[in-house]
Design a protein around this motif. Structure first.
Motif, PDB file in Angstrom:
ATOM      1  N   LEU A  32       0.861  -1.296   0.004  1.00 18.87           N
ATOM      2  CA  LEU A  32      -0.048  -0.144  -0.014  1.00 18.87           C
ATOM      3  C   LEU A  32       0.822   1.270  -0.003  1.00 18.87           C
ATOM      4  O   LEU A  32       1.520   1.440   1.015  1.00 18.87           O
ATOM      5  N   GLU A  33       1.122   1.991  -1.166  1.00 17.59           N
ATOM      6  CA  GLU A  33       2.027   3.066  -1.320  1.00 17.59           C
ATOM      7  C   GLU A  33       1.416   4.360  -0.624  1.00 17.59           C
ATOM      8  O   GLU A  33       0.341   4.774  -0.846  1.00 17.59           O
ATOM      9  N   ARG A  34       2.345   4.954   0.199  1.00 22.08           N
ATOM     10  CA  ARG A  34       1.992   6.548   0.863  1.00 22.08           C
ATOM     11  C   ARG A  34       2.175   7.217  -0.376  1.00 22.08           C
ATOM     12  O   ARG A  34       2.879   6.954  -1.443  1.00 22.08           O
ATOM     13  N   ASN A  35       1.603   8.529  -0.018  1.00 19.74           N
ATOM     14  CA  ASN A  35       1.563   9.715  -1.048  1.00 19.74           C
ATOM     15  C   ASN A  35       3.000   9.932  -0.985  1.00 19.74           C
ATOM     16  O   ASN A  35       3.759  10.594  -1.999  1.00 19.74           O
ATOM     17  N   LYS A  36       3.728  10.095   0.214  1.00 22.78           N
ATOM     18  CA  LYS A  36       4.912  10.653   0.348  1.00 22.78           C
ATOM     19  C   LYS A  36       5.770   9.875   1.152  1.00 22.78           C
ATOM     20  O   LYS A  36       5.311   9.249   2.193  1.00 22.78           O
ATOM     21  N   GLY A  37       7.066   9.733   1.038  1.00 19.02           N
ATOM     22  CA  GLY A  37       8.098   8.818   1.833  1.00 19.02           C
ATOM     23  C   GLY A  37       7.880   7.431   1.558  1.00 19.02           C
ATOM     24  O   GLY A  37       7.308   6.853   0.420  1.00 19.02           O
ATOM     25  N   VAL A  38       8.586   6.687   2.588  1.00 19.40           N
ATOM     26  CA  VAL A  38       8.835   5.135   2.252  1.00 19.40           C
ATOM     27  C   VAL A  38       7.587   4.640   2.655  1.00 19.40           C
ATOM     28  O   VAL A  38       6.447   5.115   3.281  1.00 19.40           O
ATOM     29  N   SER A  39       7.190   3.304   2.266  1.00 25.71           N
ATOM     30  CA  SER A  39       5.955   2.610   2.260  1.00 25.71           C
ATOM     31  C   SER A  39       6.380   1.235   2.986  1.00 25.71           C
ATOM     32  O   SER A  39       7.450   0.571   2.493  1.00 25.71           O
ATOM     33  N   ASP A  40       5.605   0.765   3.954  1.00 22.30           N
ATOM     34  CA  ASP A  40       5.803  -0.322   4.484  1.00 22.30           C
ATOM     35  C   ASP A  40       4.973  -1.697   3.693  1.00 22.30           C
ATOM     36  O   ASP A  40       3.834  -1.609   3.635  1.00 22.30           O
ATOM     37  N   PRO A  41       5.765  -2.693   3.281  1.00 21.66           N
ATOM     38  CA  PRO A  41       5.024  -3.884   2.442  1.00 21.66           C
ATOM     39  C   PRO A  41       4.058  -4.511   3.155  1.00 21.66           C
ATOM     40  O   PRO A  41       3.224  -5.195   2.735  1.00 21.66           O
ATOM     41  N   LYS A  42       4.284  -4.619   4.713  1.00 19.75           N
ATOM     42  CA  LYS A  42       3.421  -5.391   5.378  1.00 19.75           C
ATOM     43  C   LYS A  42       2.046  -4.907   5.603  1.00 19.75           C
ATOM     44  O   LYS A  42       1.827  -3.651   5.851  1.00 19.75           O
ATOM     45  N   VAL A  43       0.891  -5.696   5.568  1.00 11.51           N
ATOM     46  CA  VAL A  43      -0.407  -5.084   5.954  1.00 11.51           C
ATOM     47  C   VAL A  43      -0.848  -5.821   6.976  1.00 11.51           C
ATOM     48  O   VAL A  43      -0.810  -7.239   6.811  1.00 11.51           O
ATOM     49  N   TYR A  44      -1.091  -5.294   8.079  1.00 14.12           N
ATOM     50  CA  TYR A  44      -1.526  -5.973   9.278  1.00 14.12           C
ATOM     51  C   TYR A  44      -3.008  -6.247   9.618  1.00 14.12           C
ATOM     52  O   TYR A  44      -3.355  -6.971  10.364  1.00 14.12           O
ATOM     53  N   TYR A  45      -3.597  -5.156   8.945  1.00 16.81           N
ATOM     54  CA  TYR A  45      -5.120  -5.049   9.724  1.00 16.81           C
ATOM     55  C   TYR A  45      -5.995  -4.654   8.469  1.00 16.81           C
ATOM     56  O   TYR A  45      -5.556  -4.165   7.684  1.00 16.81           O
ATOM     57  N   CYS A  46      -7.054  -5.263   8.374  1.00 18.55           N
ATOM     58  CA  CYS A  46      -8.176  -5.107   7.672  1.00 18.55           C
ATOM     59  C   CYS A  46      -9.551  -5.044   8.108  1.00 18.55           C
ATOM     60  O   CYS A  46      -9.817  -5.648   9.169  1.00 18.55           O
ATOM     61  N   TYR A  47     -10.463  -4.087   7.541  1.00 15.66           N
ATOM     62  CA  TYR A  47     -11.546  -3.793   8.518  1.00 15.66           C
ATOM     63  C   TYR A  47     -12.688  -3.444   7.285  1.00 15.66           C
ATOM     64  O   TYR A  47     -12.393  -2.775   6.206  1.00 15.66           O
ATOM     65  N   ARG A  48     -13.793  -4.375   7.439  1.00 15.45           N
ATOM     66  CA  ARG A  48     -15.067  -3.870   6.515  1.00 15.45           C
ATOM     67  C   ARG A  48     -15.992  -3.096   7.524  1.00 15.45           C
ATOM     68  O   ARG A  48     -16.433  -3.642   8.314  1.00 15.45           O
ATOM     69  N   SER A  49     -16.424  -2.054   7.098  1.00 13.42           N
ATOM     70  CA  SER A  49     -17.228  -1.021   7.725  1.00 13.42           C
ATOM     71  C   SER A  49     -18.658  -1.716   7.826  1.00 13.42           C
ATOM     72  O   SER A  49     -18.893  -2.496   6.994  1.00 13.42           O
ATOM     73  N   LYS A  50     -19.529  -1.000   8.533  1.00 12.34           N
ATOM     74  CA  LYS A  50     -21.122  -1.260   8.562  1.00 12.34           C
ATOM     75  C   LYS A  50     -21.536  -1.175   7.066  1.00 12.34           C
ATOM     76  O   LYS A  50     -22.470  -1.649   6.717  1.00 12.34           O
ATOM     77  N   ALA A  51     -21.005   0.090   6.472  1.00 17.12           N
ATOM     78  CA  ALA A  51     -21.574   0.649   5.188  1.00 17.12           C
ATOM     79  C   ALA A  51     -20.837  -0.311   4.212  1.00 17.12           C
ATOM     80  O   ALA A  51     -21.061   0.027   2.731  1.00 17.12           O
ATOM     81  N   GLY A  52     -19.934  -1.184   4.322  1.00 14.84           N
ATOM     82  CA  GLY A  52     -19.428  -2.140   3.362  1.00 14.84           C
ATOM     83  C   GLY A  52     -18.172  -1.646   2.882  1.00 14.84           C
ATOM     84  O   GLY A  52     -17.540  -2.155   1.789  1.00 14.84           O
ATOM     85  N   LYS A  53     -17.702  -0.520   3.446  1.00 23.32           N
ATOM     86  CA  LYS A  53     -16.286   0.105   2.892  1.00 23.32           C
ATOM     87  C   LYS A  53     -15.107  -0.823   3.520  1.00 23.32           C
ATOM     88  O   LYS A  53     -15.145  -1.196   4.787  1.00 23.32           O
ATOM     89  N   LEU A  54     -13.968  -0.818   2.689  1.00 24.00           N
ATOM     90  CA  LEU A  54     -12.912  -1.631   3.231  1.00 24.00           C
ATOM     91  C   LEU A  54     -11.892  -0.798   3.565  1.00 24.00           C
ATOM     92  O   LEU A  54     -11.394   0.232   2.681  1.00 24.00           O
TER      93      LEU A  54
END
Length: 221
Positions: free
Chosen positions: A38-60
């Motif tokens: 997940l690429e940041r707009n500026k600066g370095v990006s961390d390749p690891k993704v630790y948390y995923c969440y689906r909202s009540k409205a269905g957004k991820l």
């Protein structure tokens, strides 16, 4: 990937993080899509993704150690949420007003309005709110719309009228540990929390504690 983090279902799709980025599995066709870092707009990006969440409205939403990202299905892309730039998000939950309560690894507890993309509050240790630590493992909004924070090493706490009331081995000796990771609430209102010393059942009304370990049938503590 051999390490899977925080899987979440969205229809037929199973999203999950890993040490190698974000993945999506179509559980009908069994096709696997690797999104990677997940690429940041500026600066370095961390390749690891630790948390995923689906909202009540269905957004991820997805997080690494450096920020929070929203999935945009119309473009199959991700939007960095700028007010969390550089923040390691550990957990999210929603209240009845649609606000998100967001815990972090080192910067306390946030309250965020997703409709306006506005940061409402950031509770920190020592700010007078009684937050037991800036290092929070997870957050829970219960059936009565009360907020609980679950700490890595400081027990857990409930917010009441803008102040946190903490529970630890200091004021509740029946607790087996002060190290907790995650909490859910059952239909009776009891909290079930994972700890480094087994599973803990806590009744907010009576303050009763039940403790389950490998002796009770768990695979380990």
């Amino acid at each position: 990937p051999t390490t899977v983090c925080s899987p979440v279902c969205d229809g037929n799709n199973l999203w999950f993080g890993s040490l190698d980025g974000l993945f999506r599995l179509d559980t009908e066709s069994m096709k696997l899509r690797k999104y990677g870092t997940l690429e940041r707009n500026k600066g370095v990006s961390d390749p690891k993704v630790y948390y995923c969440y689906r909202s009540k409205a269905g957004k991820l939403y997805f997080s690494n150690t450096l920020g929070l990202f929203e999935y945009l299905p119309e473009s199959d892309s991700f939007r960095q949420i700028n007010c969390f730039n550089g923040v390691f998000i550990t957990c999210m939950d929603e209240d009845s007003k649609g606000n998100f309560w967001i815990s972090s690894f080192a910067t306390g507890l946030f309250v965020w309005n997703p409709q306006e993309d506005n940061l409402i509050a950031n509770y920190r240790y020592g700010d007078g709110s009684g937050l037991p630590s800036d290092k929070i493992a997870s957050v829970l909004t219960d059936k009565e719309d009360q907020v609980w924070v679950v700490g890595f090493s400081d027990g857990f706490a409930k917010m009441t009228d803008g102040q946190f009331v903490s529970y630890s081995t200091t004021n509740l000796p029946a607790l087996p540990s002060n190290v907790y990771f995650y909490a859910i609430q059952d239909n009776r209102g009891d909290l079930w929390m994972t700890s480094d010393k087994g599973l803990v059942q806590f009744s907010p009304n009576t303050k009763q504690v039940s403790h389950y370990t490998s002796i009770s049938g768990l695979l380990d503590n």
